[in-house]
Design a protein around this motif. Sequence first.
Motif, mmCIF file in Angstrom:
data_model
loop_
_atom_site.group_PDB
_atom_site.id
_atom_site.type_symbol
_atom_site.label_atom_id
_atom_site.label_comp_id
_atom_site.label_asym_id
_atom_site.label_seq_id
_atom_site.Cartn_x
_atom_site.Cartn_y
_atom_site.Cartn_z
ATOM 1 N N LYS A 1 0.922 -1.303 0.050
ATOM 2 C CA LYS A 1 0.012 -0.024 0.018
ATOM 3 C C LYS A 1 1.133 1.610 0.146
ATOM 4 O O LYS A 1 0.359 2.410 -0.490
ATOM 5 N N GLY A 2 2.096 1.273 0.776
ATOM 6 C CA GLY A 2 3.391 2.261 0.627
ATOM 7 C C GLY A 2 3.691 2.598 -0.495
ATOM 8 O O GLY A 2 4.141 3.698 -0.648
ATOM 9 N N LEU A 3 3.694 1.458 -1.156
ATOM 10 C CA LEU A 3 4.135 1.826 -2.452
ATOM 11 C C LEU A 3 2.960 2.199 -3.611
ATOM 12 O O LEU A 3 3.619 3.085 -4.830
ATOM 13 N N GLY A 4 2.190 2.056 -3.408
ATOM 14 C CA GLY A 4 0.917 2.803 -4.093
ATOM 15 C C GLY A 4 0.391 1.100 -4.837
ATOM 16 O O GLY A 4 -0.369 2.128 -5.686
ATOM 17 N N LEU A 5 0.689 0.373 -4.583
ATOM 18 C CA LEU A 5 0.471 -1.060 -5.421
ATOM 19 C C LEU A 5 -1.284 -1.041 -4.835
ATOM 20 O O LEU A 5 -1.798 -0.626 -3.409
ATOM 21 N N THR A 6 -2.416 -1.741 -5.900
ATOM 22 C CA THR A 6 -3.604 -1.770 -5.127
ATOM 23 C C THR A 6 -3.981 -3.647 -4.874
ATOM 24 O O THR A 6 -3.104 -3.812 -6.184
ATOM 25 N N PRO A 7 -4.885 -4.265 -4.226
ATOM 26 C CA PRO A 7 -5.027 -5.672 -4.276
ATOM 27 C C PRO A 7 -5.546 -6.268 -6.054
ATOM 28 O O PRO A 7 -5.419 -5.993 -6.013
ATOM 29 N N LYS A 8 -4.805 -7.805 -5.377
ATOM 30 C CA LYS A 8 -4.883 -8.716 -6.212
ATOM 31 C C LYS A 8 -6.918 -9.149 -6.183
ATOM 32 O O LYS A 8 -6.851 -9.241 -4.911
ATOM 33 N N LYS A 9 -7.455 -8.562 -7.039
ATOM 34 C CA LYS A 9 -9.372 -9.662 -6.805
ATOM 35 C C LYS A 9 -8.833 -11.149 -6.596
ATOM 36 O O LYS A 9 -7.682 -11.333 -8.095
#
Length: 244
Positions: A51-59
Amino acid sequence: MKPLILYDIPSQLPGSYWSPNTSKPRFVLSYKELPFETVWVEYPDIATVLKGLGLTPKKRSDGPDIYTVPVLSDPNTGTLIDESLEIAAYLEKTYPAKPIFPHDSQMLIRVFNSAYLNDAHPIVNLIYVRTAEILNPASVEYFRRTRSERLQLPWEEFSPEGPKRDGDWAYLEQSFNKGEALREKSGGEWIMGDMFSYADIIVASRLFWYKRVLKEDEWARISSWNGGRWAKVLDKIQQECHLA
């Protein structure tokens, strides 16, 4: 050239790395002789770090969305990318020397990626049990809990000694026999005949996982199957990728 950064999961093992998914980009980076550094992230910290890197979770279709590694950061281009196959595709496009998708084979290898492993080198519950044993204490509870939730099975029932453990071994050997039958059709020393490719790294990553987490006698058991094929396959790919 600045070193690339690979986010990986640590363990108590020498060298720390063990995961089949994160070992794929590690194999690719080493094969292409690209400098890289590792950032170790324990399982409970993965979501916070990504999250800190700006990534989104996988569905996920079978549960809540999830953050996963590997993640690769390339300071030379400002690129941040996750998922092992997408990382491989990025590295191939950005650093084309020593190709891993020869002759425009990426689409075929993507199909191979899902089909071969599930059929020839499956994950059995024994592998999960052995994985939990080599993780650092900070990750063990998270790993056990999330696998139990995903498979809807109490941890103590994953692979107890007796019929369930015997069933794991029987299924594993049957699957390896399928893998052997497929390899015999390659017509050469690699999956694509005489050309080394990412398909070989896919195979090596799963074998590497088995070797790293299983007990010595358990890996020896797998190594004896199919005329001793699989230990030799892993060793050869590791040498090709400068990881022997």
